[in-house]
Design an enzyme around this catalytic site. Structure first.
Site, PDB file in Angstrom:
ATOM      1  N   ARG A   1       0.788  -1.154  -0.175  1.00 42.96           N
ATOM      2  CA  ARG A   1      -0.040  -0.003  -0.009  1.00 42.96           C
ATOM      3  C   ARG A   1       0.798   1.425  -0.109  1.00 42.96           C
ATOM      4  NH1 ARG A   1      -3.720  -2.967  -1.714  1.00 42.96           N
ATOM      5  NH2 ARG A   1      -4.219  -4.836  -0.369  1.00 42.96           N
TER       6      ARG A   1
ATOM      7  N   LYS B   1       0.494  -8.818  13.628  1.00 44.02           N
ATOM      8  CA  LYS B   1      -0.816  -8.973  13.138  1.00 44.02           C
ATOM      9  C   LYS B   1      -0.880 -10.715  13.050  1.00 44.02           C
ATOM     10  CE  LYS B   1      -2.950  -8.768   8.276  1.00 44.02           C
ATOM     11  NZ  LYS B   1      -3.004  -8.206   7.139  1.00 44.02           N
TER      12      LYS B   1
ATOM     13  N   GLU C   1      -6.157 -12.233   7.803  1.00 47.81           N
ATOM     14  CA  GLU C   1      -5.897 -12.419   6.531  1.00 47.81           C
ATOM     15  C   GLU C   1      -4.830 -13.311   6.171  1.00 47.81           C
ATOM     16  OE1 GLU C   1      -5.140  -8.238   5.500  1.00 47.81           O
ATOM     17  OE2 GLU C   1      -7.377  -7.988   5.012  1.00 47.81           O
TER      18      GLU C   1
ATOM     19  N   ARG D   1      -2.324  -6.318  17.234  1.00 46.37           N
ATOM     20  CA  ARG D   1      -3.437  -5.684  16.224  1.00 46.37           C
ATOM     21  C   ARG D   1      -4.862  -6.510  16.331  1.00 46.37           C
ATOM     22  NH1 ARG D   1      -2.788  -5.298  10.807  1.00 46.37           N
ATOM     23  NH2 ARG D   1      -3.136  -3.303  10.386  1.00 46.37           N
TER      24      ARG D   1
ATOM     25  N   ARG E   1     -18.644  -8.382   9.136  1.00 46.13           N
ATOM     26  CA  ARG E   1     -17.208  -8.114   9.339  1.00 46.13           C
ATOM     27  C   ARG E   1     -16.960  -7.263  10.312  1.00 46.13           C
ATOM     28  NH1 ARG E   1     -12.746  -6.494   4.893  1.00 46.13           N
ATOM     29  NH2 ARG E   1     -11.184  -5.559   6.434  1.00 46.13           N
TER      30      ARG E   1
ATOM     31  N   LYS F   1      -7.932  -0.291  14.759  1.00 45.35           N
ATOM     32  CA  LYS F   1      -8.172   0.793  13.316  1.00 45.35           C
ATOM     33  C   LYS F   1      -9.200   1.767  13.900  1.00 45.35           C
ATOM     34  CE  LYS F   1      -6.380  -2.320   9.580  1.00 45.35           C
ATOM     35  NZ  LYS F   1      -6.529  -2.643   8.407  1.00 45.35           N
TER      36      LYS F   1
ATOM     37  N   ASP G   1     -12.068  -0.923   7.355  1.00 43.77           N
ATOM     38  CA  ASP G   1     -10.723  -1.157   7.284  1.00 43.77           C
ATOM     39  C   ASP G   1     -10.233   0.373   6.435  1.00 43.77           C
ATOM     40  OD1 ASP G   1      -8.166  -1.688   6.215  1.00 43.77           O
ATOM     41  OD2 ASP G   1      -8.636  -3.358   5.116  1.00 43.77           O
TER      42      ASP G   1
ATOM     43  N   GLU H   1      -5.181   3.026  15.487  1.00 41.68           N
ATOM     44  CA  GLU H   1      -4.300   2.831  14.174  1.00 41.68           C
ATOM     45  C   GLU H   1      -5.182   3.629  13.014  1.00 41.68           C
ATOM     46  OE1 GLU H   1      -2.756  -1.175  13.186  1.00 41.68           O
ATOM     47  OE2 GLU H   1      -3.202  -0.744  11.168  1.00 41.68           O
TER      48      GLU H   1
ATOM     49  N   GLU I   1      -4.537   4.311   0.913  1.00 39.95           N
ATOM     50  CA  GLU I   1      -5.042   3.046   0.148  1.00 39.95           C
ATOM     51  C   GLU I   1      -6.425   3.206  -0.385  1.00 39.95           C
ATOM     52  OE1 GLU I   1      -4.879  -0.328   2.715  1.00 39.95           O
ATOM     53  OE2 GLU I   1      -5.542  -1.754   1.180  1.00 39.95           O
TER      54      GLU I   1
ATOM     55  N   HIS J   1     -16.043   0.235   1.022  1.00 39.05           N
ATOM     56  CA  HIS J   1     -15.229  -0.630   0.382  1.00 39.05           C
ATOM     57  C   HIS J   1     -15.802  -1.080  -1.086  1.00 39.05           C
ATOM     58  CE1 HIS J   1     -12.265  -3.609   0.998  1.00 39.05           C
ATOM     59  NE2 HIS J   1     -12.372  -3.649   2.151  1.00 39.05           N
TER      60      HIS J   1
ATOM     61  N   TRP K   1     -14.729  -9.884   0.595  1.00 42.09           N
ATOM     62  CA  TRP K   1     -13.619  -9.497  -0.147  1.00 42.09           C
ATOM     63  C   TRP K   1     -14.408  -8.790  -1.484  1.00 42.09           C
ATOM     64  CZ3 TRP K   1      -8.726 -12.928  -0.438  1.00 42.09           C
ATOM     65  CH2 TRP K   1      -8.204 -12.968   0.673  1.00 42.09           C
TER      66      TRP K   1
HETATM   67  C1  BDP Z   1      -5.736  -3.712   4.324  1.00 46.49           C
HETATM   68  C2  BDP Z   1      -4.847  -3.737   3.375  1.00 46.49           C
HETATM   69  C3  BDP Z   1      -3.800  -5.028   3.568  1.00 46.49           C
HETATM   70  C4  BDP Z   1      -3.056  -5.036   5.223  1.00 46.49           C
HETATM   71  C5  BDP Z   1      -4.288  -4.826   6.043  1.00 46.49           C
HETATM   72  C6  BDP Z   1      -3.698  -4.777   7.386  1.00 46.49           C
HETATM   73  O1  BDP Z   1      -5.473  -3.855   2.156  1.00 46.49           O
HETATM   74  O2  BDP Z   1      -2.909  -4.754   2.688  1.00 46.49           O
HETATM   75  O3  BDP Z   1      -2.270  -5.779   5.184  1.00 46.49           O
HETATM   76  O4  BDP Z   1      -5.242  -3.789   5.848  1.00 46.49           O
HETATM   77  O5  BDP Z   1      -3.923  -3.583   8.086  1.00 46.49           O
HETATM   78  O6  BDP Z   1      -6.188  -2.311   4.458  1.00 46.49           O
HETATM   79  O7  BDP Z   1      -3.256  -5.690   8.003  1.00 46.49           O
END
Ligand code: BDP
Length: 698
Positions: free
Chosen positions: A177, A296, A300, A332, A344, A368, A373, A395, A401, A519, A541
């Site tokens: 990013r 983290k 993901e 995180r 989500r 966050k 996100d 955060e 992004e 999103h 997604w």
């Molecule tokens: C998302 C991003 C991804 C990050 C993720 C994160 O698309 O690249 O790894 O957050 O915060 O927004 O871990």
């Protein structure tokens, strides 16, 4: 004399001067003063006096402060400012003196400072060298804004202990990013070579109070924990220490397995705990003030304690034990799963809220700003205020992004203020709830000459640091002080440009995700609109997961009739968003699914209003172009042209966002456009066929 020489040089070396205004100097340009501010500074010869003897004989932080003052004051005044030590000053009665007193116990520790007028000029007082450095930058900021030396007096202390940048940089130099070139960390040449760049980076961070840097991506490579990387990190830590910056590493939870020769990373396995303890000891032997680990986990696809049936607290506490009182584990809360049917926006809350009180003292939970996100607009994350027995850190994402990468102008301070100022309903605002920890920002810094990929994105780095220092600063003040230092302190310019900045994020929200939509960006790289995408294996997604639009209506129902995400908020906070007729419409479709013909209290339909918001967004960019064009000639031509080019890109892409989105919604609702509205320039098929596999940052 010196001034005359500078003028001569400027005439003789136009190329060199032009290069000087390429954005490299950020807000630390120290542009020559004029008028009363200049007269005030040049009334007498000026000197900076550093203390000698006493508790701190020759401290690198004090030297950095004195160097910065000498450099900054010389540039602002157009005269060479001298450096004096100790008692020299008494014998030089003709000089105005800026004195650094860096061991004054009456000033708080942790970076606080006081700037006071004195009979000889001005005193900067602190209890520690770092306070002197922060005070020096504060003085230079005030002067750069055009304040007179004789008017400056202030006392400040940072509001939060942790003010951190998170770099999502990989060892190979790529940046997740990242829209500003490649990584600024040249691991390949470290530790043997350290570029001046790394010092200027530390100066910039210190100037806004940033005191911690995570150097690598949260999607971490275990390689970063290998001995050769520890040696490289040590070189950076040594270089940044004088600027009050501690280094941290993103730690891959499976490292004991990946590089440690163990077949497991189970936090309850004593061999795993011992491996981390040894690793921590090895790091501390090289870097005694190493900050700690950012993790983290189970997010993901990243490994984590959940792989072994353990909780996030189990995993975090094992690492916290390895660090001991030497450092902090920043864990995180950005966690969601494709196997979880729940909304989500509720998953992190469900996972972490029950763990309140279970984390070790040296664990911080990093949350966050919003529950999904980093979207152009989200309500604040419900975990803020809901975990009173856990240190929670905010955060934010400085890199854009989801807000147009580096070519769209969006000043993010208003967005962060929206979150910081939000009352959580648990008796504290978000800003108050994070007080024991602080703020992290995902950096927007890269190898581009202007650091951030665009001149205006520097403002987001700046505003992040300033807010982490003092979250009560207004977005307007931040825009004004940044614009004055970075471009021109002429009042007409500062007023127009700061106003433009303040409206810019709302403009982006309007042309991308109006009325609380989220999103809708193309998947993967997140460049451009793709609300139609609905065929990816993980439900969340897909943009269609978020907008839920069909023939009848649009929006995500998070009321009790829907996912009931409202229940994660304290009742008074939830009440603000519960009734679509009586709420801030900027969050409307985040919380409600409504028919297209639903009407606002003023009688306009949802569909009409949606189209109006898109049009307002596009018109807003055109307006920014006009404002910017109106100031041509007032600043250096090169940076002016850079920004004008980017605004042109933004204008075109805003139109694209608007047209593609409207074309798609119309394909669902078959509604005509409100009277007088321009139809999309191209067919939906055209927009759907666009593809950008090369988009950056992915
Ligand atoms: C998302 C991003 C991804 C990050 C993720 C994160 O698309 O690249 O790894 O957050 O915060 O927004 O871990």
């Amino acid at each position: 004399m010196l001034q005359a020489l500078l003028v001569l040089l400027a005439v003789a070396l136009p190329a060199a001067t032009a290069r000087a205004e390429d954005g490299y100097r950020l807000w630390l340009r120290y542009a020559p003063l004029e008028g009363p501010a200049l007269a005030d500074l040049t009334r007498r010869p000026l000197a900076v006096q550093i203390p000698v003897g006493g508790a701190i004989p020759d401290n690198p932080t004090i030297r950095a402060a004195a160097d910065e003052l000498q450099k900054g004051l010389s540039s602002l005044s157009g005269r060479q400012v001298s450096l004096m030590k100790g008692h020299d000053a008494e014998t030089r009665a003709d000089h105005a003196i800026i004195r650094l007193h860096c061991a004054r116990s009456e000033i708080a520790a942790g970076g606080a400072f006081s700037i006071r007028q004195s009979s000889r000029g001005l005193d900067i007082l602190a209890s520690e060298p770092i306070g002197c450095l922060y005070g020096s930058f504060s003085l230079l900021r005030a002067l750069s804004e055009g304040m007179r030396l004789s008017d400056i007096g202030r006392s400040e202390a940072p509001r939060y202990p942790l003010r951190m940048l998170n770099h999502w940089d990989n060892p190979d130099g790529s940046v997740e990013r990242g829209y500003a070139g490649s990584s600024i960390f040249d691991w390949w040449k470290l530790p043997d070579h350290l570029d001046q760049w790394m010092i200027d980076y530390a100066r910039a961070n210190a100037s806004i109070g940033i005191n911690g840097v995570v150097v690598n991506n949260v999607n971490a490579s275990a390689m970063m924990l290998e001995p050769r990387y520890i040696a490289r990190l040590k070189r950076l830590a040594d270089a940044w220490r004088p600027y009050g910056i501690r280094v941290y590493l993103s730690a891959r939870f499976s490292a004991p397995r990946d590089i440690g020769g163990l077949e497991t990373a189970d936090p309850f396995d004593p061999r795993v705990a011992a491996w981390w303890k040894d690793k921590a000891d090895e790091i501390y032997a090289a870097i005694p003030d190493f900050g700690g680990f950012l993790v983290k986990a189970n997010s993901e696809g990243q490994p984590g304690p959940g792989d072994y049936g353990r909780t996030h607290a189990d995993g975090a506490n094992m690492l916290a034990h390895a660090l001991g009182p030497r450092g902090t584990v920043i864990w995180r809360a950005f966690v969601y799963s494709e196997h979880d049917e729940a909304d989500r926006a509720r998953q992190a809350f469900a996972e972490f809220a029950p763990l309140d009180g279970q984390f070790a003292d040296n664990v911080i939970l990093q949350v966050k700003n919003g529950p999904i996100d980093f979207q152009p607009r989200e309500p604040f994350h419900p975990l803020f205020g809901a975990m009173p027995d856990t240190r929670v850190m905010l955060e934010t994402q400085i890199t854009k992004e989801y807000l147009g990468f580096s070519t769209h102008l969006a000043f993010l301070a208003p967005m962060w203020k929206e979150v910081l100022d939000a009352p959580t309903g648990h008796g504290k605002t978000v800003a108050e709830a994070i007080a024991p920890a602080g703020m992290a920002g995902v950096a927007n810094i890269g190898s581009d000459r202007n650091w951030s990929g665009s001149h205006f994105d520097q403002a987001n780095w700046y505003a992040f640091g300033r807010l982490a220092w003092d979250p009560s600063l207004s977005a307007e003040q931040l825009a004004r002080e940044w614009a004055a230092q970075t471009w021109s302190r002429e009042e007409g310019f500062v007023a127009d440009i700061s106003a433009m900045m303040l409206g810019s994020r709302e403009i982006v929200a309007d042309y991308m995700t109006p009325l609380g939509l989220a999103h809708l960006m193309a998947t993967g790289h997140h460049y451009g609109p793709a609300p139609w995408v609905c065929d990816l294996p993980r439900p969340e997604w897909n943009p269609c997961y978020y907008h839920r639009a069909d023939r009848q209506g649009i929006g995500f129902d998070r009321t009790p009739g829907g996912s009931n995400a409202l229940a994660d908020y304290a009742p008074i906070a939830a009440a603000r968003w519960a009734d679509p007729d009586r709420m801030d419409s900027r969050y409307l479709l985040w919380f409600h699914h409504l028919p297209w013909d639903w009407t606002f209290p003023d009688g306009t339909s949802l569909w009409q209003t949606l189209v109006q918001r898109y049009d307002a967004g596009v018109a807003g960019v055109a307006q920014m172009q006009q404002v910017w064009a109106g100031h041509e000639g007032e600043i250096d031509a090169r940076r002016h042209a850079d920004v004008a080019d980017f605004l042109k890109i933004q204008r075109r892409e805003a139109q694209w966002w608007r047209d593609a989105s409207i074309a798609y919604w119309q394909s669902l609702n078959s509604l005509p456009l409100p009277d007088g509205t321009r139809p999309p320039a191209r067919s939906l098929g055209h927009y759907r066929a666009l593809s950008f596999p090369e988009a950056p940052g992915n």
